[in-house]
Design a protein around this motif. Structure first.
Motif, PDB file in Angstrom:
ATOM      1  N   PRO A  72       0.799  -1.234   0.000  1.00  0.00           N
ATOM      2  CA  PRO A  72       0.000   0.000   0.000  1.00  0.00           C
ATOM      3  C   PRO A  72       0.833   1.286   0.000  1.00  0.00           C
ATOM      4  N   ALA A  73       1.932   1.286   0.733  1.00  0.00           N
ATOM      5  CA  ALA A  73       2.753   2.509   0.778  1.00  0.00           C
ATOM      6  C   ALA A  73       3.390   2.775  -0.583  1.00  0.00           C
ATOM      7  N   VAL A  74       3.847   1.710  -1.229  1.00  0.00           N
ATOM      8  CA  VAL A  74       4.469   1.855  -2.553  1.00  0.00           C
ATOM      9  C   VAL A  74       3.416   2.298  -3.568  1.00  0.00           C
ATOM     10  N   ARG A  75       2.220   1.703  -3.445  1.00  0.00           N
ATOM     11  CA  ARG A  75       1.133   2.053  -4.344  1.00  0.00           C
ATOM     12  C   ARG A  75       0.786   3.538  -4.220  1.00  0.00           C
ATOM     13  N   GLU A  76       0.787   4.010  -3.001  1.00  0.00           N
ATOM     14  CA  GLU A  76       0.503   5.416  -2.725  1.00  0.00           C
ATOM     15  C   GLU A  76       1.539   6.303  -3.421  1.00  0.00           C
ATOM     16  N   TYR A  77       2.804   5.898  -3.323  1.00  0.00           N
ATOM     17  CA  TYR A  77       3.865   6.663  -3.958  1.00  0.00           C
ATOM     18  C   TYR A  77       3.732   6.594  -5.484  1.00  0.00           C
ATOM     19  N   ALA A  78       3.341   5.410  -5.979  1.00  0.00           N
ATOM     20  CA  ALA A  78       3.118   5.254  -7.423  1.00  0.00           C
ATOM     21  C   ALA A  78       2.021   6.216  -7.874  1.00  0.00           C
ATOM     22  N   GLN A  79       0.948   6.233  -7.114  1.00  0.00           N
ATOM     23  CA  GLN A  79      -0.177   7.120  -7.432  1.00  0.00           C
ATOM     24  C   GLN A  79       0.306   8.563  -7.515  1.00  0.00           C
ATOM     25  N   ARG A  80       1.174   8.900  -6.586  1.00  0.00           N
ATOM     26  CA  ARG A  80       1.700  10.260  -6.544  1.00  0.00           C
ATOM     27  C   ARG A  80       2.537  10.558  -7.789  1.00  0.00           C
ATOM     28  N   LEU A  81       3.405   9.606  -8.136  1.00  0.00           N
ATOM     29  CA  LEU A  81       4.253   9.792  -9.321  1.00  0.00           C
ATOM     30  C   LEU A  81       3.405   9.902 -10.584  1.00  0.00           C
ATOM     31  N   PHE A  82       2.377   9.054 -10.682  1.00  0.00           N
ATOM     32  CA  PHE A  82       1.528   9.098 -11.877  1.00  0.00           C
ATOM     33  C   PHE A  82       0.719  10.394 -11.916  1.00  0.00           C
ATOM     34  N   SER A  83       0.378  10.929 -10.740  1.00  0.00           N
ATOM     35  CA  SER A  83      -0.525  12.076 -10.754  1.00  0.00           C
ATOM     36  C   SER A  83       0.190  13.415 -10.828  1.00  0.00           C
ATOM     37  N   THR A  84       1.506  13.447 -10.578  1.00  0.00           N
ATOM     38  CA  THR A  84       2.182  14.741 -10.717  1.00  0.00           C
ATOM     39  C   THR A  84       2.483  15.032 -12.188  1.00  0.00           C
ATOM     40  N   ARG A  85       2.325  14.042 -13.043  1.00  0.00           N
ATOM     41  CA  ARG A  85       2.560  14.281 -14.475  1.00  0.00           C
ATOM     42  C   ARG A  85       1.278  14.717 -15.156  1.00  0.00           C
ATOM     43  N   SER A  86       1.420  15.442 -16.267  1.00  0.00           N
ATOM     44  CA  SER A  86       0.222  15.918 -16.959  1.00  0.00           C
ATOM     45  C   SER A  86      -0.552  14.743 -17.544  1.00  0.00           C
ATOM     46  N   CYS A  87      -1.807  14.999 -17.870  1.00  0.00           N
ATOM     47  CA  CYS A  87      -2.684  13.901 -18.284  1.00  0.00           C
ATOM     48  C   CYS A  87      -2.248  13.346 -19.628  1.00  0.00           C
ATOM     49  N   PRO A  88      -2.538  12.067 -19.866  1.00  0.00           N
ATOM     50  CA  PRO A  88      -2.201  11.480 -21.165  1.00  0.00           C
ATOM     51  C   PRO A  88      -3.083  12.075 -22.257  1.00  0.00           C
ATOM     52  N   PRO A  89      -2.618  12.056 -23.523  1.00  0.00           N
ATOM     53  CA  PRO A  89      -3.424  12.602 -24.615  1.00  0.00           C
ATOM     54  C   PRO A  89      -4.807  11.956 -24.612  1.00  0.00           C
ATOM     55  N   VAL A  90      -5.848  12.750 -24.704  1.00  0.00           N
ATOM     56  CA  VAL A  90      -7.204  12.210 -24.633  1.00  0.00           C
ATOM     57  C   VAL A  90      -7.451  11.251 -25.805  1.00  0.00           C
ATOM     58  N   ILE A  91      -6.905  11.591 -26.959  1.00  0.00           N
ATOM     59  CA  ILE A  91      -7.045  10.742 -28.146  1.00  0.00           C
ATOM     60  C   ILE A  91      -6.451   9.351 -27.921  1.00  0.00           C
ATOM     61  N   GLY A  92      -5.302   9.299 -27.269  1.00  0.00           N
ATOM     62  CA  GLY A  92      -4.685   8.010 -26.954  1.00  0.00           C
ATOM     63  C   GLY A  92      -5.546   7.214 -25.984  1.00  0.00           C
ATOM     64  N   GLN A  93      -6.178   7.922 -25.042  1.00  0.00           N
ATOM     65  CA  GLN A  93      -7.084   7.256 -24.096  1.00  0.00           C
ATOM     66  C   GLN A  93      -8.281   6.666 -24.838  1.00  0.00           C
ATOM     67  N   ILE A  94      -8.841   7.462 -25.746  1.00  0.00           N
ATOM     68  CA  ILE A  94     -10.014   6.993 -26.488  1.00  0.00           C
ATOM     69  C   ILE A  94      -9.628   5.778 -27.337  1.00  0.00           C
ATOM     70  N   ALA A  95      -8.447   5.823 -27.937  1.00  0.00           N
ATOM     71  CA  ALA A  95      -7.992   4.669 -28.723  1.00  0.00           C
ATOM     72  C   ALA A  95      -7.897   3.427 -27.839  1.00  0.00           C
ATOM     73  N   LEU A  96      -7.468   3.599 -26.590  1.00  0.00           N
ATOM     74  CA  LEU A  96      -7.425   2.471 -25.648  1.00  0.00           C
ATOM     75  C   LEU A  96      -8.822   1.915 -25.412  1.00  0.00           C
ATOM     76  N   ASP A  97      -9.784   2.820 -25.256  1.00  0.00           N
ATOM     77  CA  ASP A  97     -11.173   2.400 -25.048  1.00  0.00           C
ATOM     78  C   ASP A  97     -11.647   1.556 -26.229  1.00  0.00           C
ATOM     79  N   LEU A  98     -11.300   1.984 -27.433  1.00  0.00           N
ATOM     80  CA  LEU A  98     -11.740   1.270 -28.638  1.00  0.00           C
ATOM     81  C   LEU A  98     -11.012  -0.069 -28.785  1.00  0.00           C
ATOM     82  N   MET A  99      -9.758  -0.096 -28.343  1.00  0.00           N
ATOM     83  CA  MET A  99      -9.007  -1.351 -28.385  1.00  0.00           C
ATOM     84  C   MET A  99      -9.584  -2.342 -27.382  1.00  0.00           C
ATOM     85  N   ALA A 100      -9.925  -1.827 -26.194  1.00  0.00           N
ATOM     86  CA  ALA A 100     -10.416  -2.694 -25.120  1.00  0.00           C
ATOM     87  C   ALA A 100     -11.848  -3.154 -25.378  1.00  0.00           C
TER      88      ALA A 100
END
Lengths: 477, 477
Positions: A315-343
């Motif tokens: 849990p502590a590592v996960r919390e730190y991971a969450q922090r690292l992932f969230s201090t970066r800007s959001c992923p391109p929305v288009i890439g996210q949508i492509a993931l949705d279509l792939m999934a």
């Protein structure tokens, strides 16, 4: 003899920096062709990178229609677009703030898309649960992998953090590890057995690594790049047991999971296998699994979308991971949508399904045909042996150079396969990558070829390779 | 009294992680509204981030039409799209390998787009030359900035690398600096003089910094976030002279360069001013200037496109920068295309020009009207003072809390402006950010409000703020 034309000198004079000599030379040659300075061939054939669209493959229509409608919602009123395309675009737009894909999203991705990805994973793994809370979407699997490395590598320890990586492996990952300050602990795949991963090899590498650094993670690429292999279920079990014993974090790069060929070949995810190994192991081994929209049959490399699923993190590592992932800007929305279509691609009964499945199948067929032709041509050529392609986008044949060729390269202080690739490019316009970029056993030599390209391009490439190789082997025999 | 309802406890119980308490609470409240658990307001108004489309602004039609056509080239045959849209899409597609925006590009961006950006810079700076070789496109200006930090910060030195940053500055940048292992050297902007940057303040900060670390870079945000100020030409000259004397690398974050309001206000780029300061300075001071498609009137945050231009870099450093930029995967092609459209928008005479200029102008007018209303409302409220907004997307008013309010916050071990923002959100649904996230002089308190939102939303927000603030001040007077 023509091979004595000193390309090594050309390289040294023109490409001082040493960054990607081959790509720069390919670009220069393209200019030379445009300026009419080349007559021996009319085009550089690029089989150097895993890029479907560059290789002439058309994008999947359903994907592009949804994306176009998301960009320009006036198209939602357009009768020429199928109903399921418009419905999907509407749903996706409703998940974007202000109804626009131009808005920022959560830095780990849109909640609905994370849910969609987790449902895909659950289906893929035959019901093994997946939670959207453990999915982090980024601009490509490599970006997610870099963040995980950041998490695992402690730059301030007196003892360097070690990461076990396969030999061969793709060069940019090795560079990234070095940049992040990790110690690289290489383990060799067994080429003769179709690039099998042997646990004894891992154990040997780990023992050696422990003498100089603190090994914490084991990087796996399955299906393999550049090797085109796929691990059996048994092999994955062995690796997981080893990771459990040695308390290693598994980084499972599974971006080629949907590109599997041959009836007897099946992809097992590390997560699925892990979940079935009994609770002592299944609830403790820490795992990060990566996937991407670039490497499936969609081949949408330019959109930049990938994700990591985290399993069993403290849990502590996960919390730190969450922090690292969230201090970066959001992923391109288009890439996210492509993931949705792939999934969640069109299903039987959906208006877009017939075209979608035909397009996907034809790409798969094309790769299978290409692979067949490659094996056919290679089997006729002297000094080439190639393990069968089971999955992924690449073959990695072994080149058995005559001693004279090795001596010739040594004199020029270059790796023989690099010099081979440079001459191949120079003389035929075919751009493939040399094995030395990926790592290989001492005194063995390879090239990496991209196989997911149009059949006529592949045929042209094989003819160029054949002509050059015959001449090369004759010259140095 | 209602303010005694213990939000601090709510926070501590529900948001243990401490990551972005306000945003999480805003998301929870949205769910509560959907589930009918809230009756005092029907919607969370989000003025927390600089996101035009979230704030209800419509995307620029020209941009979206070109992007849609790039995604789905069947639209190139569509009569409903203007001719210049189709021409631009064709040109851009011809620059993509395989004619698809799904292909990888060069890791620093498509050559034609880098050229387009450099031409924009040259025009912007009245002819000061710019070379595409010095332009590096990445997935947003922040990504480019992180790579520059990686370049400048030496993690292995016994003495930490120091970076001078303004107070206030946006929080994610401070976090990124910490993550990269830099020592933060704060310098204060002078609020009373419209957030002016005084060189004496820089000098003082540098002297202090030198006691504990090795200062190498000076970060400037001009126009300012969260402060809404813009530097005069004279001020920029002074800063550059200081950087020259002290051998500091200037990181000029100029992402709000196109958002400047008022007739007497003009944006001068650091590069232009530098170029006119005589060769001793103009050819030596190292500078990186950042820009983005997120922060202009296009407001395309979700596409992820930004660039850095490098000026006067030592060749060896430049080489290393090139290496750092090229080991990362390519920026989203869509973000690159958006940069091309930003750098070279429709011109008078083009079919798309009338709509384009009307849309851009209406956004500018809207911001000016909002700013006027904000000043009007603030001037009537007790305990608020606000420097005039000259540029950018934010105002950063100062809240003069009564001593009782400060005591109340202290008792709850929270910053007074954070507690103010939490109560404002809880009781009115208005989401703004507290000054403590940006840094501020001891015992001063602020909030940051996004101003580039639809006028009706802004009016609603100001009414909520007004009602709350009056009650708050009364309660604690």
């Amino acid at each position: 003899m023509s091979f004595m034309k000193d390309i090594s000198l050309l390289v040294k004079n023109n490409f001082l920096s040493g960054i990607d000599v081959l790509s720069r030379r390919a670009a220069q040659i393209t200019v030379e062709i445009q300026q009419g300075e080349r007559t021996n061939y009319n085009k550089v054939l690029d089989l150097s990178s895993g890029d479907l669209h560059r290789g002439g493959i058309k994008p999947i229509t359903f994907v592009r229609q949804v994306l176009a409608a998301c960009f320009y919602p006036a198209l939602l009123e357009d009768d020429s677009l199928p109903l399921d395309v418009k419905q999907r675009a509407k749903i996706l737009l409703s998940e974007c703030d202000g109804g626009s894909i131009g808005s920022y999203t959560d830095s780990s991705g849109i909640a609905k898309i994370k849910l969609c990805v987790s449902q895909y994973i659950t289906r893929r793994d035959g019901g093994v649960p997946s939670s959207p809370d453990n999915i982090f979407i980024k601009s490509g699997s490599q970006t997610a992998l870099m963040i995980m490395l950041k998490l695992l590598i402690r730059s301030k320890d007196s003892c360097q953090t070690g990461v076990l990586i396969p030999v061969p492996t793709y060069a940019s990952f090795t560079l990234a590890l070095e940049e992040q300050g990790a110690a690289i602990i290489p383990y060799h795949l067994c080429e003769e057995q179709g690039w099998t991963l042997h646990v004894e090899e891992l154990r040997k590498a780990l023992l050696t690594g422990r003498k100089t650094c603190n090994p914490v993670a084991l990087y796996i690429c399955n299906p393999g790049n550049p090797t085109g292999h796929i691990q059996s279920r048994k092999s994955i079990e062995e690796v997981i047991r080893f990771a459990a014993e040695e308390r290693l974090f598994i980084l499972a790069d599974e971006v080629y999971q949907s590109c599997v060929y041959g009836d007897d070949t099946e992809f097992y995810s590390y997560k699925k296998v892990l979940s079935e190994m009994g609770s002592t192991i299944s609830s403790t081994v820490e795992l990060a699994s990566f996937n991407s929209v670039s490497k499936g049959f969609m081949g949408e490399c330019g959109l930049r979308g990938g994700y990591v699923e985290l399993v069993n993190l403290d849990p502590a590592v996960r919390e730190y991971a969450q922090r690292l992932f969230s201090t970066r800007s959001c992923p391109p929305v288009i890439g996210q949508i492509a993931l949705d279509l792939m999934a969640d691609p069109p299903k039987p009964g959906d208006p877009s399904f017939p075209t979608f499945s035909e397009e996907a199948q034809s790409i798969k067929n094309m790769i299978c045909k290409n692979t067949g032709r490659i094996q056919e041509v290679f089997s006729e050529l002297p000094g080439i042996s190639c393990q069968p392609l089971k999955a992924g986008f690449f073959v990695f044949p072994c080149l058995h150079f005559p001693p004279k060729a090795i001596k010739w390269a040594k004199k020029r202080q270059m790796e023989p396969d690099m010099l081979y690739c440079l001459h191949l490019l120079e003389e035929t316009g075919l751009h493939v990558r040399p094995g030395c970029e990926y790592g290989q056993r001492k005194d063995s030599h390879h090239i990496r070829l991209f196989v997911a390209t149009q059949q006529d391009i592949m045929e042209d490439a094989l003819q160029r390779l054949k002509t050059f190789h015959m001449r090369f082997m004759k010259e140095f025999s």
